[in-house]
Design an enzyme around this catalytic site. Structure first.
Site, PDB file in Angstrom:
ATOM      1  N   SER A   1      44.005 -65.737 -51.375  1.00  0.00           N
ATOM      2  CA  SER A   1      44.949 -66.742 -51.838  1.00  0.00           C
ATOM      3  C   SER A   1      43.853 -68.111 -51.959  1.00  0.00           C
ATOM      4  CB  SER A   1      45.887 -66.875 -50.734  1.00  0.00           C
ATOM      5  OG  SER A   1      46.605 -68.034 -51.156  1.00  0.00           O
ATOM      6  N   SER A   2      44.619 -68.719 -52.774  1.00  0.00           N
ATOM      7  CA  SER A   2      43.862 -70.076 -53.034  1.00  0.00           C
ATOM      8  C   SER A   2      43.932 -71.049 -51.839  1.00  0.00           C
ATOM      9  CB  SER A   2      44.273 -70.909 -54.276  1.00  0.00           C
ATOM     10  OG  SER A   2      45.605 -71.016 -54.402  1.00  0.00           O
ATOM     11  N   CYS A   3      44.827 -70.690 -50.986  1.00  0.00           N
ATOM     12  CA  CYS A   3      44.928 -71.479 -49.810  1.00  0.00           C
ATOM     13  C   CYS A   3      44.068 -71.219 -48.711  1.00  0.00           C
ATOM     14  CB  CYS A   3      46.346 -71.313 -49.125  1.00  0.00           C
ATOM     15  SG  CYS A   3      46.439 -69.677 -48.186  1.00  0.00           S
TER      16      CYS A   3
ATOM     17  N   TYR B   1      47.958 -68.035 -42.581  1.00  0.00           N
ATOM     18  CA  TYR B   1      47.897 -67.231 -43.372  1.00  0.00           C
ATOM     19  C   TYR B   1      46.380 -67.314 -44.100  1.00  0.00           C
ATOM     20  CZ  TYR B   1      48.829 -65.311 -48.014  1.00  0.00           C
ATOM     21  OH  TYR B   1      48.895 -64.263 -49.065  1.00  0.00           O
TER      22      TYR B   1
ATOM     23  N   LYS C   1      43.711 -64.349 -44.552  1.00  0.00           N
ATOM     24  CA  LYS C   1      42.830 -64.046 -45.865  1.00  0.00           C
ATOM     25  C   LYS C   1      41.303 -64.111 -45.634  1.00  0.00           C
ATOM     26  CE  LYS C   1      46.204 -62.401 -48.274  1.00  0.00           C
ATOM     27  NZ  LYS C   1      46.249 -61.029 -48.509  1.00  0.00           N
TER      28      LYS C   1
ATOM     29  N   HIS D   1      58.030 -69.632 -52.233  1.00  0.00           N
ATOM     30  CA  HIS D   1      57.252 -70.894 -52.533  1.00  0.00           C
ATOM     31  C   HIS D   1      57.989 -71.790 -53.376  1.00  0.00           C
ATOM     32  CE1 HIS D   1      54.261 -67.574 -51.427  1.00  0.00           C
ATOM     33  NE2 HIS D   1      53.741 -68.624 -51.059  1.00  0.00           N
TER      34      HIS D   1
END
Length: 309
Positions: free
Chosen positions: A108-110, A137, A141, A180
């Site tokens: 994920s980009s997070c 999260y 990841k 989201h």
């Protein structure tokens, strides 16, 4: 990639996994392996190990994860951390033990720092503090990325990791407690329209900027990566342009047909100020997104009305 290879898509019932299955089927892959949660609990280590040893998939796409928006991440960090660690550890480890030839782990980009340079290059990983509202999260990841890289380094496995930007599309989660932003705004705008309300309440200030990619475009990128990318280094998957949350809300209202006013609840968090991925590595492989944001929102709203109303 051989169209007859046995490919296990973990998380095939979710938004991402279902899009990947549709893409693979459309491209002629005829030996897809799927299991829903009632058939295989990916958090059960022994069950996952038994499944891999019996089925012996050649290729694995790990699209299974516990996901949610700012509220869900903020309210349930323990579940977001533990559940995702269990799922990915079981799948990645069993893929190694059973001799899987290639694995694609979807992150994920997070994973990137809250104040990463924009657009965010892959080298920004672990270069600063994370956004607190989705830290659990993100850490899970990051652990998945590092586990894939460890198997590459220690055992020579071809386990690759892709970092998608914010996704939307068919099979998205439209539950206002866990969704989201884009899916939540579609639902809010639709319900406000149906009730003839004058205002639509949106979290935050509307100033943060986000990038959105239709999940069908992600699926096409995943297939390209499975066929052309073999590096343990992470690679970004994004649209290449961002939009403010205010502009997003206005666009969704236009598509949905809600004509009221936007009302901003500034007591709620904004999250990361900006999140736009540098997608030059993926672009160098010849990939480009095909679905514009407005067209993608229109398609998603059509799916929402057909399946969620």
């Amino acid at each position: 990639m051989d169209r007859s290879r046995k490919i296990f898509v973990a998380g095939h019932r979710g938004m991402v996994g279902s899009a990947i299955v549709r893409r693979l089927e459309a491209e002629g892959f005829n030996n897809l392996l799927t299991r829903d949660r009632s058939q295989l609990d990916l958090m059960n280590e022994s069950a996952v190990a038994k499944f891999f040893l019996e089925e012996k998939p050649t290729v694995v796409i790990c699209a299974a994860a516990k996901v949610g928006g700012i509220k869900a991440n903020n309210d349930y960090p323990v579940q977001f951390l533990l559940d995702n660690l269990r799922i990915q550890n079981n799948v990645i480890h069993s893929a190694h033990e059973s001799g899987v030839r290639k694995l694609l782990f979807l992150g994920s980009s997070c994973i990137y720092p809250k104040f990463a340079p924009q657009p965010i290059p892959e080298t920004a990983l672990l270069s600063g503090p994370l956004e607190p509202t989705n830290e659990a999260y993100a850490i899970a990841k990051i652990a998945g990325i590092k586990l894939c890289q460890a198997y590459c380094r220690q055992h020579g496995r071809n386990f690759i990791s892709a970092m998608p930007t914010n996704l939307y599309g068919p099979n998205d989660n439209f539950d206002l407690e866990t969704s989201h932003v884009l899916a939540a705004l579609i639902r809010k705008a639709h319900e406000a329209k149906m009730r003839n309300e004058q205002n639509l309440i949106v979290w935050g200030t509307g100033k943060p900027r986000r990038e959105f990619l239709h999940v069908e475009d992600l699926a096409s990128a995943c297939l390209l990566l499975m066929e052309k990318y073999d590096s343990p280094e992470i690679i970004n998957v994004g649209y290449g342009e961002d939009i403010s949350i205010r502009e997003l809300a206005e666009l969704i209202c236009d598509v949905v047909g809600f004509n009221g006013e936007l009302a901003w609840d500034t007591s709620k968090p904004d999250g990361t100020p900006r999140k736009l991925l540098d997608v030059s590595k993926l672009g160098a492989l010849g990939w480009r997104p095909a679905i514009s944001l407005k067209d993608g929102i229109a398609r998603t709203y059509q799916w929402f009305r057909a399946n969620c109303v």
